[in-house]
Scaffold this motif. Structure first.
Motif, short mmCIF file in Angstrom:
data_model
loop_
_atom_site.label_atom_id
_atom_site.label_comp_id
_atom_site.label_asym_id
_atom_site.label_seq_id
_atom_site.Cartn_x
_atom_site.Cartn_y
_atom_site.Cartn_z
N GLU A 72 -0.01 4.15 2.46
CA GLU A 72 0.32 3.80 3.77
C GLU A 72 1.84 3.90 4.09
N TRP A 73 2.58 3.36 3.21
CA TRP A 73 3.95 3.51 3.23
C TRP A 73 4.49 4.99 3.25
N SER A 121 3.62 6.64 6.40
CA SER A 121 4.29 6.50 7.67
C SER A 121 5.84 6.72 7.57
N VAL A 122 6.38 6.81 6.51
CA VAL A 122 7.82 7.40 6.55
C VAL A 122 7.84 8.68 6.85
N ASP A 145 0.92 -1.24 -0.07
CA ASP A 145 0.16 0.03 -0.07
C ASP A 145 0.81 1.28 0.14
#
Lengths: 210, 210
Positions: A130-131, A134-135, A127
């Protein structure tokens, strides 16, 4: 000087804003790095920039034409060749802190959420949204911790500087991903100062949509 | 000075080698970032380094203890505070080129193949080995193109410098992934020079296995 860039590329915006902050004139040429165009992979461009990334600064160096890639290297070069107005603080520890914050963006966040990587994540069945969130969130939270003891308008004080050139374009990306800055009051304040600064206004990604 | 580091971390090796090249003494303290230990996520370490990454340099700054993360920021600081022997060339274009090559590693390769990212790729069902090899090979090929017109032992000439501190630890990683250097004769030559240099020998990752 000529800058190969893309309006929405945060690495390009860093350099556009650095040039504007120093009052330097530059000819802009767009390299369309969108998934449909991928102009950075053209033979003509990849000779100038073997990483096939934007930006690339082309300039005259005593009669020799030079082509320089990588945004930090470009900004450090501009700072050495056109020292005033200075982007880096004078004091060694403050300079180090400014470079640390810039590098947290440049190696800790941006490379992990650029277009090429997000496409790879999708291709592997992950995804990418989402990746990216998150980072970006993890990195900005870390920068908030590093800067939180400061009370100034910009990262390193009351004037726009080196670290802001990296932090604000990354915050702008984060805002496009709807990341909340409620828990990051320092970055929220810095973002407001940067959004109102002429060097960012004059070089804003939205100008590419006109 | 004290350096929090991990022997196998390429970002840590850059700084260990910079300190060695300048003949600076440093106390080393291991932060075990292996998947089993994850000491970088401990509260004690994450206060020193909110990105939860190695290395972090701790030093005295006129009576104040400073904690500085990010390898480029650390090496630039060491270069300013301990200018001799110089790691960056004197000439502006050469300095820019050295920084460009360093950044190609630091933002274009290393962040995309660090342990945390490879674990994420695996968790998403991707092939982390294939991912790592692909980003390392792509980046090193680009650096080969940038440096190929040079004939010197090291990246920027006949002495070890700033760019080598980034390039050689990345090549060492590539060798662990069995990436071939047949098509990269310039980097193969630089790797040989670096492997034989006292600053890399004295700070080699293998020392951590003893």
């Amino acid at each position: 000087m000529k800058l190969y860039h893309f309006w929405l590329s945060s690495c390009s915006w860093r350099v556009r804003a650095a040039l504007a902050a120093k009052g330097l004139e530059v000819e802009l040429e767009v390299v369309d790095i969108s998934a449909q165009a991928m102009q950075q992979d053209s033979l003509a461009y990849s000779v100038r920039n073997p990483m096939r990334q934007v930006p690339t600064l082309v300039f005259d160096d005593g009669g020799v034409v030079r082509e320089l890639g990588q945004s930090t290297a470009i900004i450090e070069y501009l700072e050495e060749r056109y020292p005033e107005p200075a982007l880096l603080p004078k004091e060694p520890w403050q300079r180090a802190r400014a470079r640390q914050v810039a590098e947290m963006v440049n190696s800790g966040i941006q490379p992990l959420q650029n277009i090429r990587i997000l496409e790879r994540v999708s291709a592997q069945g992950g995804d990418s949204g989402e990746w990216a969130i998150s980072v970006i969130d993890r990195g900005l939270q870390a920068i908030e911790s590093v800067l939180a003891s400061r009370a100034a308008a910009f990262c390193m004080g009351d004037v726009l500087g080196f670290a802001d050139l990296f932090v604000y374009p990354q915050i702008y990306n984060a805002q496009r991903f709807n990341i909340s800055f409620e828990g990051m009051p320092t970055l929220a304040r810095i973002a407001e100062s940067c959004a109102a600064h002429p060097a960012f206004i004059a070089t804003h990604p939205d100008l590419g949509a006109e």
